[in-house]
Design a protein around this motif. Structure first.
Motif, mmCIF file in Angstrom:
data_model
loop_
_atom_site.group_PDB
_atom_site.id
_atom_site.type_symbol
_atom_site.label_atom_id
_atom_site.label_comp_id
_atom_site.label_asym_id
_atom_site.label_seq_id
_atom_site.Cartn_x
_atom_site.Cartn_y
_atom_site.Cartn_z
ATOM 1 N N MET A 180 -13.755 1.059 2.191
ATOM 2 C CA MET A 180 -14.201 0.966 3.584
ATOM 3 C C MET A 180 -13.024 0.953 4.556
ATOM 4 O O MET A 180 -12.932 1.779 5.447
ATOM 5 C CB MET A 180 -15.013 -0.315 3.755
ATOM 6 N N ALA A 184 -16.410 -2.016 0.288
ATOM 7 C CA ALA A 184 -17.691 -2.636 0.659
ATOM 8 C C ALA A 184 -18.064 -3.687 -0.382
ATOM 9 O O ALA A 184 -17.835 -3.498 -1.579
ATOM 10 C CB ALA A 184 -18.774 -1.573 0.752
ATOM 11 N N GLY A 185 -18.613 -4.794 0.097
ATOM 12 C CA GLY A 185 -19.049 -5.859 -0.802
ATOM 13 C C GLY A 185 -17.962 -6.862 -1.153
ATOM 14 O O GLY A 185 -18.243 -7.886 -1.775
ATOM 15 N N GLU A 243 -13.626 3.906 6.869
ATOM 16 C CA GLU A 243 -14.524 4.911 6.296
ATOM 17 C C GLU A 243 -14.006 6.331 6.512
ATOM 18 O O GLU A 243 -14.726 7.212 6.987
ATOM 19 C CB GLU A 243 -15.936 4.748 6.865
ATOM 20 N N LYS A 285 -19.771 -3.726 9.856
ATOM 21 C CA LYS A 285 -19.450 -3.363 8.473
ATOM 22 C C LYS A 285 -18.314 -4.238 7.970
ATOM 23 O O LYS A 285 -18.302 -4.666 6.834
ATOM 24 C CB LYS A 285 -18.996 -1.897 8.435
ATOM 25 N N SER A 344 -23.142 -8.915 2.251
ATOM 26 C CA SER A 344 -23.979 -8.042 1.431
ATOM 27 C C SER A 344 -23.092 -7.036 0.706
ATOM 28 O O SER A 344 -21.877 -7.012 0.922
ATOM 29 C CB SER A 344 -25.009 -7.313 2.301
ATOM 30 N N LYS A 345 -23.741 -6.214 -0.096
ATOM 31 C CA LYS A 345 -22.935 -5.231 -0.835
ATOM 32 C C LYS A 345 -22.433 -4.109 0.077
ATOM 33 O O LYS A 345 -21.563 -3.331 -0.296
ATOM 34 C CB LYS A 345 -23.737 -4.657 -2.022
ATOM 35 N N ASP A 346 -22.990 -4.045 1.286
ATOM 36 C CA ASP A 346 -22.618 -2.959 2.197
ATOM 37 C C ASP A 346 -21.550 -3.346 3.213
ATOM 38 O O ASP A 346 -21.020 -2.504 3.921
ATOM 39 C CB ASP A 346 -23.855 -2.464 2.964
ATOM 40 N N ASN A 347 -21.296 -4.635 3.339
ATOM 41 C CA ASN A 347 -20.272 -5.020 4.315
ATOM 42 C C ASN A 347 -19.115 -5.730 3.626
ATOM 43 O O ASN A 347 -19.185 -6.033 2.430
ATOM 44 C CB ASN A 347 -20.867 -5.855 5.445
#
Lengths: 250, 438
Positions: free
Chosen positions: A1, A26-27, A63, A165, A193-196
């Motif tokens: 990320m 991420a995560g 990203e 993010k 979360s797994k996305d941030n």
């Protein structure tokens, strides 16, 4: 990320960051520790795009996109959030109105309409319940007359509302007693979360008992001199920063 | 002929029009003598060091407007606080417009100075109050006194309160190339009476206007008067406002001055505390751009013990605008236990903008609390970064910070709709949509 490559940055000709390399996926939760003056807050400010700092070399890539020319607000729109060590007081603007402005400006930047009022209210209700924040608190002027703990909780509330993010928590533990620290840490954990991803900047290990990092990096004189897992934080707590300083001097 | 000569030679014509037998006649004659002797103030005088009236004196102003210029309500509706019901005293080019006004004599008198000066039923009030607190020395005040004929007359008897706020509006239509107006207001709140007034001067074209206004306010024991001045006039309109306030024991008078427009604005705001336990409050928000100039001169004279005064003026100056704040506080020897506070904070958002700020304290009593503070600064960069980091663009972030800066002055505005209106004016003046409910 986030990829930081050989980042050199400073203010008024003084180089503070002297070649930082860091990758955050991420995560993940990364902790950046280090003695006073090692460049921790500068790193946070440079990632968030504070204009007083000049980047002389290297890059910050989110990203795949180089943030070189992005203003602080553009970085915020792209999903970077910085929780301030000393949040600023804005009299006459309530927490709720401030969040409405921040969210709608972000939406505007993305070409979206304002968030409908009922949706906004619902979101405010949900996030304040999640973080156990009294509704009365939300109608107070932003940070005005807030205690240290209230200011930091308010930062986490903003984090929850803006759903970034990448969240950078700059010395979020400073000035907090153990109860406030636990509340703030719980808030961060609920939002993970797994996305941030989260970067925790701290001088002390104690916050990391509550927000468990995947990686710990030690910053010294503008460079990451050591990286490891959460055990490194314990080692620093036991031995202090002097052994790192000695090790790097050699 | 310069403006002074024109005014003096017009005085006789003016006198012939009005009743020379009236007791006010002597007051007017004395006043014109004082003005003739002193003339317009110049920059050589300390009180006018930063405000020059020279270029205004070169304009060939009409002194007597042509009769009856009319305006349609819908053309000027936006200048009224139309969200709520109000009494209205409206003047068009200095002439009373009964069509646009809503006056009353129902328990209180909200009507016209011209009526009060001529009708026997008001003689007692006029004898008691007219020109009693206004200066007999200050040249522009005496100029107004000499030509005093029209304006608002408000008389609130003991224990009364009008059902709604009063708006005093002065429009200039631009039917004359340039016009000078000299409204004269008298406002009396007797014991325990209460009153809210909103005053506004509005030019509707870019023709030059000069208004030299005098307002006398008398607040008797326990009376409460809130006075709001909205100064958001056209860029060719200048205003010299002279307000004199006489307060008796336990009265509370608050004057809010919102200066957002005009060419040259001079506010002479004078409070005289003739009693004990008086509260006098002066608040101001000034937001200027272009080459606008606003000069706030305040005076609080603490004459008796145990009184308070509060002054809080905030200014935001952009482009080539200039501002002046001169706050004078006099505490007489017997005025012990006085609390006098004065604050003037300014933000310069342009390198070419200027503010001159000067507190002037003359304290002759020894048991008093007086404080004053002046600051001149730019917007806080850290605060700006904080807002930007939340996704708020720089321009909006600046506006939000300026809004926050001016905000505490608005907290004491007691008419909600007016507060909203001022908030909107501030947002408009700062050139952005703030994006939140005001």
């Amino acid at each position: 990320m986030l990829k930081i490559n050989n980042l050199h940055a400073g203010i008024e000709g003084n180089e503070i960051l002297k070649g930082i390399n860091l990758e955050v996926k991420a995560g993940e939760v990364h902790a950046i520790m280090g003695p006073n003056g090692s460049g921790k807050s500068t790193l946070a400010a440079v990632i968030a795009g504070k204009e007083e700092y000049e980047v002389s070399e290297g890059s910050v890539v989110l990203e795949g996109e180089n943030l070189e020319d992005a203003s602080p607000e553009e970085r915020a729109h792209k999903g970077i959030f910085l929780s301030f060590q000393y949040p600023v007081e804005i009299p006459g603007v309530s927490v709720t109105n401030f969040m409405k402005t921040a969210i709608n400006e972000t939406r505007k930047a993305k070409g979206l309409e304002d968030m409908p009022a009922n949706e906004m209210l619902k979101m405010i209700r949900e996030k304040s319940e999640l973080l156990d924040i009294d509704r009365k608190f939300l109608s107070r002027s932003l940070n005005e007359g807030f205690s240290g703990g209230e200011k930091k909780r308010n930062e986490i509330f903003q984090l929850a509302m803006l759903e970034p993010k990448l969240a950078i928590l700059d010395e979020t533990d400073s000035g907090l007693d153990i109860d406030a620290l636990r509340i703030v840490a719980n808030g961060v954990n609920k939002l993970k979360s797994k996305d941030n991803a989260v970067i925790v900047i701290t001088h002390y290990q104690r916050l990391l008992d509550y927000i468990i990092p995947d990686f710990v990096h030690v910053l010294h004189e503008g460079k990451i001199v050591k990286s490891g897992t959460k055990e490194l934080a314990h080692e620093l707590e036991d031995k202090g920063y002097d052994w790192i300083k000695q090790e790097t001097a050699v | 002929m310069d403006l002074k000569d024109k005014l003096i030679s017009s005085f006789m014509a003016f006198e012939n029009k009005v009743d020379v037998e009236h007791p006010v006649h002597d007051i007017r004659s004395e006043a014109i003598k004082n003005f003739e002797e002193k003339g317009f103030p110049s920059k050589k005088e300390e009180a006018w060091k930063y405000t020059s009236l020279r270029s205004l004196q070169k304009v060939d102003f009409s002194i007597f407007p042509k009769e009856s210029n009319t305006l349609e309500y819908k053309e000027i509706k936006k200048y009224f606080l139309h969200e709520i019901d109000t009494y209205k005293i409206v003047f068009v080019d200095g002439i009373y417009s009964s069509f646009l006004s809503e006056t009353t004599h129902d328990g209180v008198d909200i009507c016209l100075m011209s009526a009060a000066l001529t009708k026997p039923m008001y003689k007692q009030v006029i004898d008691m109050y007219f020109n009693k607190v206004a200066s007999k020395e200050e040249s522009l005040t005496t100029l107004n006194t000499a030509f005093s004929r029209e304006g608002a007359f408000i008389y609130i008897p003991k224990n009364k309160m009008p059902r709604k706020p009063v708006e005093i509006l002065h429009f200039s239509t631009g039917n004359e190339a340039s016009i000078m107006l000299q409204p004269r207001n008298l406002i009396v709140a007797e014991e325990n009476a209460e009153l809210q007034v909103i005053e506004r001067h509005q030019s509707l074209t870019s023709n030059e206007v000069l208004t030299n206004c005098v307002t006398e306010i008398f607040a008797a024991e326990r009376a409460i008067v809130d006075y709001y001045k909205i100064q958001n006039d056209a860029k060719t309109a200048s205003l010299i406002d002279n307000t004199y306030i006489d307060q008796k024991s336990n009265s509370v008078v608050k004057v809010h001055t919102f200066s957002f427009g005009g060419k040259l604005t001079r506010n002479n705001l004078n409070f005289y505390q003739n009693g004990e336990y008086i509260d006098s409050t002066m608040k101001g928000v000034t937001i200027l751009g272009y080459k606008q100039h606003v000069d706030h001169h305040t005076l609080v004279h603490h004459i008796e013990p145990n009184c308070e005064s509060h002054q809080d003026y905030k200014g935001i100056y952009g482009e080539n605008s200039t501002g002046v704040f001169n706050g004078k506080i006099i505490v007489d020897k017997i005025a012990q236990k006085t609390n006098a506070f004065q604050q003037n904070n300014n933000i310069l958002i342009s390198d070419k903008a200027t503010i001159n700020t000067k507190p002037q304290l003359e304290i002759f009593a020894d048991d008093v609390k007086c404080s004053h503070g002046c600051t001149i600064g730019q917007l806080d960069e850290e605060a700006l970064f904080y807002l930007q980091s939340r996704g708020i663009p720089k321009k909006e972030a600046r506006a939000l910070l300026m809004y926050a800066f001016a905000n505490n002055v608005l907290e004491s505005v007691r008419i909600t709709e007016l507060k909203t209106r001022i908030n909107k004016l501030i947002a408009e003046k700062l050139g952005v949509r703030l994006g939140f409910d005001l």
